[in-house]
Design a protein around this motif. Structure first.
Motif, PDB file in Angstrom:
ATOM      1  N   GLY A 128       0.832  -1.212   0.000  1.00 48.83           N
ATOM      2  CA  GLY A 128       0.000   0.000   0.000  1.00 48.83           C
ATOM      3  C   GLY A 128       0.859   1.252   0.000  1.00 48.83           C
ATOM      4  N   ALA A 129       1.941   1.220   0.787  1.00 46.82           N
ATOM      5  CA  ALA A 129       2.841   2.381   0.830  1.00 46.82           C
ATOM      6  C   ALA A 129       3.486   2.623  -0.530  1.00 46.82           C
ATOM      7  CB  ALA A 129       3.915   2.146   1.893  1.00 46.82           C
ATOM      8  N   PHE A 130       3.903   1.546  -1.202  1.00 41.84           N
ATOM      9  CA  PHE A 130       4.558   1.715  -2.510  1.00 41.84           C
ATOM     10  C   PHE A 130       3.557   2.153  -3.581  1.00 41.84           C
ATOM     11  CE2 PHE A 130       8.391  -0.410  -0.958  1.00 41.84           C
ATOM     12  CZ  PHE A 130       9.363   0.310  -1.646  1.00 41.84           C
ATOM     13  N   VAL A 131       2.322   1.617  -3.520  1.00 39.65           N
ATOM     14  CA  VAL A 131       1.309   2.061  -4.497  1.00 39.65           C
ATOM     15  C   VAL A 131       1.044   3.555  -4.314  1.00 39.65           C
ATOM     16  CG1 VAL A 131      -1.123   1.840  -5.148  1.00 39.65           C
ATOM     17  CG2 VAL A 131       0.239  -0.208  -4.732  1.00 39.65           C
ATOM     18  N   GLY A 132       0.935   3.993  -3.052  1.00 35.06           N
ATOM     19  CA  GLY A 132       0.744   5.418  -2.793  1.00 35.06           C
ATOM     20  C   GLY A 132       1.933   6.245  -3.253  1.00 35.06           C
ATOM     21  N   TRP A 133       3.132   5.715  -3.024  1.00 29.77           N
ATOM     22  CA  TRP A 133       4.349   6.426  -3.456  1.00 29.77           C
ATOM     23  C   TRP A 133       4.367   6.594  -4.981  1.00 29.77           C
ATOM     24  CZ3 TRP A 133       8.391   4.160  -6.394  1.00 29.77           C
ATOM     25  CH2 TRP A 133       9.510   4.962  -6.544  1.00 29.77           C
ATOM     26  N   MET A 134       3.978   5.533  -5.705  1.00 26.98           N
ATOM     27  CA  MET A 134       3.942   5.631  -7.168  1.00 26.98           C
ATOM     28  C   MET A 134       2.889   6.628  -7.626  1.00 26.98           C
ATOM     29  SD  MET A 134       4.589   1.852  -8.789  1.00 26.98           S
ATOM     30  CE  MET A 134       3.042   1.214  -8.211  1.00 26.98           C
ATOM     31  N   ALA A 135       1.722   6.602  -6.948  1.00 27.93           N
ATOM     32  CA  ALA A 135       0.640   7.507  -7.349  1.00 27.93           C
ATOM     33  C   ALA A 135       1.046   8.969  -7.161  1.00 27.93           C
ATOM     34  CB  ALA A 135      -0.617   7.194  -6.535  1.00 27.93           C
ATOM     35  N   VAL A 136       1.740   9.247  -6.071  1.00 28.28           N
ATOM     36  CA  VAL A 136       2.121  10.641  -5.793  1.00 28.28           C
ATOM     37  C   VAL A 136       3.353  11.050  -6.592  1.00 28.28           C
ATOM     38  CG1 VAL A 136       2.983  12.184  -3.983  1.00 28.28           C
ATOM     39  CG2 VAL A 136       1.083  10.622  -3.498  1.00 28.28           C
ATOM     40  N   THR A 137       4.370  10.172  -6.600  1.00 32.12           N
ATOM     41  CA  THR A 137       5.665  10.548  -7.190  1.00 32.12           C
ATOM     42  C   THR A 137       5.666  10.402  -8.707  1.00 32.12           C
ATOM     43  OG1 THR A 137       6.684   9.731  -5.161  1.00 32.12           O
ATOM     44  CG2 THR A 137       8.141  10.144  -7.011  1.00 32.12           C
ATOM     45  N   TRP A 138       5.111   9.318  -9.217  1.00 32.93           N
ATOM     46  CA  TRP A 138       5.150   9.082 -10.658  1.00 32.93           C
ATOM     47  C   TRP A 138       3.976   9.740 -11.381  1.00 32.93           C
ATOM     48  CZ3 TRP A 138       6.553   3.137 -11.290  1.00 32.93           C
ATOM     49  CH2 TRP A 138       7.835   2.932 -10.749  1.00 32.93           C
TER      50      TRP A 138
ATOM     51  N   GLY B  30       1.738  11.978  -9.936  1.00 29.86           N
ATOM     52  CA  GLY B  30       1.428  13.327  -9.456  1.00 29.86           C
ATOM     53  C   GLY B  30       0.003  13.485  -8.966  1.00 29.86           C
ATOM     54  N   LEU B  31      -0.604  12.402  -8.447  1.00 30.57           N
ATOM     55  CA  LEU B  31      -1.996  12.471  -7.998  1.00 30.57           C
ATOM     56  C   LEU B  31      -2.093  13.171  -6.650  1.00 30.57           C
ATOM     57  CD1 LEU B  31      -3.318   8.878  -8.850  1.00 30.57           C
ATOM     58  CD2 LEU B  31      -3.621  10.985 -10.143  1.00 30.57           C
ATOM     59  N   PRO B  32      -3.181  13.873  -6.399  1.00 37.12           N
ATOM     60  CA  PRO B  32      -3.411  14.430  -5.047  1.00 37.12           C
ATOM     61  C   PRO B  32      -3.788  13.322  -4.062  1.00 37.12           C
ATOM     62  CG  PRO B  32      -5.225  14.988  -6.516  1.00 37.12           C
ATOM     63  CD  PRO B  32      -4.192  14.303  -7.354  1.00 37.12           C
ATOM     64  N   LEU B  33      -4.049  13.712  -2.802  1.00 43.55           N
ATOM     65  CA  LEU B  33      -4.194  12.705  -1.750  1.00 43.55           C
ATOM     66  C   LEU B  33      -5.434  11.822  -1.929  1.00 43.55           C
ATOM     67  CD1 LEU B  33      -3.133  11.557   0.892  1.00 43.55           C
ATOM     68  CD2 LEU B  33      -4.542  13.222   2.098  1.00 43.55           C
ATOM     69  N   LEU B  34      -6.595  12.435  -2.241  1.00 46.17           N
ATOM     70  CA  LEU B  34      -7.833  11.642  -2.261  1.00 46.17           C
ATOM     71  C   LEU B  34      -7.811  10.538  -3.321  1.00 46.17           C
ATOM     72  CD1 LEU B  34     -10.519  11.235  -0.920  1.00 46.17           C
ATOM     73  CD2 LEU B  34     -11.541  12.887  -2.507  1.00 46.17           C
ATOM     74  N   PRO B  35      -7.462  10.833  -4.579  1.00 52.67           N
ATOM     75  CA  PRO B  35      -7.356   9.726  -5.549  1.00 52.67           C
ATOM     76  C   PRO B  35      -6.298   8.704  -5.153  1.00 52.67           C
ATOM     77  CG  PRO B  35      -7.356  11.850  -6.668  1.00 52.67           C
ATOM     78  CD  PRO B  35      -7.243  12.141  -5.210  1.00 52.67           C
ATOM     79  N   THR B  36      -5.226   9.182  -4.529  1.00 52.96           N
ATOM     80  CA  THR B  36      -4.193   8.240  -4.075  1.00 52.96           C
ATOM     81  C   THR B  36      -4.758   7.281  -3.038  1.00 52.96           C
ATOM     82  OG1 THR B  36      -2.459   9.857  -4.491  1.00 52.96           O
ATOM     83  CG2 THR B  36      -1.920   8.078  -2.982  1.00 52.96           C
TER      84      THR B  36
ATOM     85  N   PRO C 149       1.775  15.224  -0.702  1.00 47.90           N
ATOM     86  CA  PRO C 149       1.238  15.930  -1.881  1.00 47.90           C
ATOM     87  C   PRO C 149       0.443  17.184  -1.523  1.00 47.90           C
ATOM     88  CG  PRO C 149      -0.143  14.061  -1.364  1.00 47.90           C
ATOM     89  CD  PRO C 149       0.962  14.056  -0.354  1.00 47.90           C
ATOM     90  N   PHE C 150       0.659  17.739  -0.338  1.00 50.74           N
ATOM     91  CA  PHE C 150      -0.026  18.982   0.043  1.00 50.74           C
ATOM     92  C   PHE C 150       0.907  19.790   0.942  1.00 50.74           C
ATOM     93  CE2 PHE C 150      -1.508  15.364   2.571  1.00 50.74           C
ATOM     94  CZ  PHE C 150      -1.032  15.714   3.831  1.00 50.74           C
ATOM     95  N   ALA C 151       0.529  21.061   1.163  1.00 52.55           N
ATOM     96  CA  ALA C 151       1.392  21.970   1.933  1.00 52.55           C
ATOM     97  C   ALA C 151       1.438  21.542   3.401  1.00 52.55           C
ATOM     98  CB  ALA C 151       0.870  23.391   1.822  1.00 52.55           C
ATOM     99  N   ASP C 152       2.619  21.726   4.016  1.00 56.59           N
ATOM    100  CA  ASP C 152       2.800  21.371   5.426  1.00 56.59           C
ATOM    101  C   ASP C 152       2.497  22.602   6.282  1.00 56.59           C
ATOM    102  OD1 ASP C 152       3.408  20.140   7.765  1.00 56.59           O
ATOM    103  OD2 ASP C 152       5.578  20.302   7.540  1.00 56.59           O
ATOM    104  N   VAL C 153       1.309  22.634   6.881  1.00 51.58           N
ATOM    105  CA  VAL C 153       0.882  23.752   7.737  1.00 51.58           C
ATOM    106  C   VAL C 153       0.826  23.261   9.171  1.00 51.58           C
ATOM    107  CG1 VAL C 153      -0.958  25.409   8.212  1.00 51.58           C
ATOM    108  CG2 VAL C 153      -0.475  24.687   5.849  1.00 51.58           C
ATOM    109  N   ARG C 154       1.320  24.061  10.112  1.00 50.67           N
ATOM    110  CA  ARG C 154       1.340  23.642  11.517  1.00 50.67           C
ATOM    111  C   ARG C 154       0.447  24.538  12.352  1.00 50.67           C
ATOM    112  NH1 ARG C 154       5.199  20.082  13.155  1.00 50.67           N
ATOM    113  NH2 ARG C 154       6.494  19.291  11.461  1.00 50.67           N
ATOM    114  N   VAL C 155      -0.295  23.925  13.266  1.00 54.63           N
ATOM    115  CA  VAL C 155      -1.236  24.639  14.136  1.00 54.63           C
ATOM    116  C   VAL C 155      -0.803  24.423  15.580  1.00 54.63           C
ATOM    117  CG1 VAL C 155      -3.649  24.854  14.848  1.00 54.63           C
ATOM    118  CG2 VAL C 155      -3.084  24.213  12.488  1.00 54.63           C
ATOM    119  N   ARG C 156      -0.685  25.530  16.342  1.00 58.79           N
ATOM    120  CA  ARG C 156      -0.289  25.402  17.744  1.00 58.79           C
ATOM    121  C   ARG C 156      -1.477  24.897  18.565  1.00 58.79           C
ATOM    122  NH1 ARG C 156       3.269  26.972  21.603  1.00 58.79           N
ATOM    123  NH2 ARG C 156       4.718  27.904  20.110  1.00 58.79           N
TER     124      ARG C 156
END
Length: 605
Positions: A43-53, A55-61, A121-128
């Protein structure tokens, strides 16, 4: 502290997805699914391929990972579970281990053994939040975890198929009598568990920004620990266990360092197995749902071998270096004799005593490290180390294993995996003694009476002599009162106890003798390699030795040695098989359990 608690809850959420799948399959099929970690890795590798190869966003991944992992879960059920229905729980555990090994090795061939960077595949935003922070990925993980838990609860409580899953988990035979298609329930459960494992792997890959083919084994242990904490088959318990485990690990990392994370997890696994094997929410005196009679694989009658054949084979083996001058092949055969000793030691536990052990590489590590430390730090001669190191391995092995000897079946199997992994992790963290991940190098070649054995022929004769001695001891033991008592324990523990056989005493003797012989093999291995490190003694090595014993035939000393010889020499003979070695081991274990469970050198009783 708040940061660590938040981190613990987030990590616990990841473990929960794995633990729920494991506990659901246990509830429906009564098997601890060791292929679960491999589904997580895929599952991790399928997600890695979807995002890296792609370029899919999170939901389709996420959707892609769900579908791919669910289909793979169905494939595992079809190949490793359904053909073995009725073979016993421990056989099913072994088939899932074999399926997991095949998937892990296939992943290494497809994606390579190296670690891959995995960026979100999305911006890293931090909330205190109070004194700590929550990242956008933390929020995604929490949202996915809560949504999954809610969806699972609705499925089990409000759908007819969910009712069928619950009915099958409570009583499979009664559900079958009431018209429930338990095979369909099994397929649905494996598909759902696979999907959950795949999503967990994807989120862990994003959380740690990396994926690699061997990430599944550690995930399996974490999932088992969480599921055992809550009680196998108890989904709410698995969720609570996952959060407890995640929090404990995060606090250990904060107070002791990151290398202690896995050791704390192993400590919790062994602690719950020893003191609350039915989980924190079960009655303390509840009995383990494991059989007390019969072995985990059918034991066959050894095929008759002419009395002259074994001495003749020994004489031919001893004379071989006089004919074969190729040093490489003599080294290969010497390695086969070392693994032959290791196979004999495992056969004593698994074959004669009927106790499954899946962490045998730990005993090998004890002997190897003891000899390496004695000869490099204390400058002991090899011969003295050869006499003392196996005794240390046996003593430590008995002390470690004794509390686990009241466990049976799958629970004992998980405990031995934990012990084997725990020994490697202690070697990793006890840097003052073992030099941690650097390992111990410059281990001198073996020497006898002041003469170093540096030639391939000399080391061949040394290993063969010790192997022949091991065979003689094992055969004498097999025909003795001790051997008969161990077989009585194997066949029926209740009856053996009624006839005055002390179960813990005889199991301790079996584990002690086995650890001694494995420690002897460890001494030879350390001085053959001249370098050892914690990653020398992997779980794959334990499975390799188990495959050798199953191939030769349980409770068959000559079969164990023949299995070791075949699985060491054949891959070296066909060099193109070298990188497929563990893939072949996994497939071979599946084939043997399916078509020849008694092994090649045993016949039906």
């Amino acid at each position: 502290m708040l940061d660590q608690l938040i981190n613990g809850l987030v990590v616990g959420n990841l473990y929960a997805l794995t633990a729920v799948g494991i506990t659901q399959i246990y509830g429906v099929a009564n098997v601890i699914n060791f292929a679960h970690g491999s589904l997580y890795m895929v599952g991790a590798f399928v997600g890695w391929m979807a995002v890296t190869w792609l370029g899919l966003p999170l939901l389709p991944t996420l959707l892609l990972v769900l579908v791919a992992s669910a289909l793979l879960g169905l494939a595992v059920e079809r190949v490793a579970i359904r053909p073995f229905a009725g073979s016993g729980r421990t056989v099913l555990l072994l088939t899932t281990i074999a399926a997991g090994l095949v998937l892990e090795q296939a992943a290494q061939l497809i994606w390579g053994p190296e670690t891959k960077a995995f960026h979100t595949p999305f911006a890293d935003v931090r909330v205190r939040v109070g004194g700590g922070f929550l990242s956008s990925l933390d929020l995604v993980i929490l949202a996915v975890g809560l949504t999954t838990a809610l969806a699972l609860w609705l499925f089990l409580k409000r759908s007819r198929l969910g009712w069928a899953v619950r009915a099958t988990a409570q009583d499979r035979e009664a559900a079958l009598q009431m018209g429930v298609d338990v095979n369909q329930v099994s397929r649905v459960s494996f598909a759902m568990a696979g999907a959950l494992a795949g999503v967990s792997g994807l989120l862990v890959g994003l959380y740690y920004h990396s994926v690699y083919p061997t990430m599944g084994f550690s995930a399996s242990l974490k999932g088992f620990t969480a599921a055992l904490l809550g009680g196998l088959g108890n989904i709410p318990g698995a969720l609570v266990g996952a959060y407890l485990l995640g929090t404990a690990e995060s606090l250990a990392v904060a107070w002791l360092g990151s290398t202690w994370r896995d050791l704390v997890g192993i400590g919790l696994l062994l602690g719950v197995l020893l003191f609350r094997p039915n989980g924190l929410f079960a009655a303390a005196r509840a009995l383990l749902p494991e059989p007390t009679a019969g072995t985990f694989i059918p034991i066959g009658r050894p095929l008759p071998i002419p009395r002259w054949a074994l001495p003749a084979a020994g004489a031919v083996a001893l004379a071989l270096p006089l004919v074969v001058r190729n040093g490489y092949w003599l080294q290969v055969l010497a390695t086969a004799w070392i693994f032959g000793l290791l196979a004999i030691s495992l056969n004593l536990i698994a074959g004669t005593a009927g106790q499954i052990s899946l962490g045998h590489a730990g005993f090998l590590a004890l002997g190897a490290y003891a000899s390496a430390i004695l000869t490099t730090r204390l400058q002991w001669p090899f011969l003295l180390s050869l006499a003392v190191a196996p005794v240390i391995a046996a003593a430590v092995g008995v002390v470690l294993c004794y509390p686990a000897l009241r466990l049976r079946g799958q629970y004992l199997a998980v405990a031995t995996i934990g012990l084997g992994q725990g020994i490697a992790l202690v070697a990793l963290n006890w840097t003052a003694l073992t030099r941690g991940p650097l390992g111990i190098s410059n281990i001198a070649p073996p020497g006898l009476f002041g003469v170093e054995i540096t030639s391939a022929a000399g080391f061949y004769w040394l290993t063969l002599t010790l192997l022949l001695g091991g065979i003689w001891v094992a055969e004498r033991l097999s025909g003795s009162y001790l051997g008969r008592a161990l077989r009585a324990v194997r066949e029926d523990e209740v009856a053996a106890r009624a006839y005055g056989v002390g179960l813990e005493r005889y199991k301790s003797i079996a584990f002690g003798l086995s650890a001694f012989i494995a420690g002897l093999a460890g001494v030879l291995l350390a001085h053959a390699y001249t370098y050892i490190a914690p990653d020398t003694f992997t779980h794959a090595m334990s499975l390799q030795v188990l495959t050798m014993v199953v191939l030769g035939g349980l409770d068959n000393t000559i079969g164990a040695v023949a299995g070791a010889l075949a699985l060491i020499v054949i891959p070296e003979s066909a060099r193109f098989l070298a990188e497929y070695r563990f893939l072949v081991y996994g497939l071979l274990l599946l084939v043997m359990l399916r078509f020849r469970p008694r092994g090649l050198l045993s016949a039906a009783s």
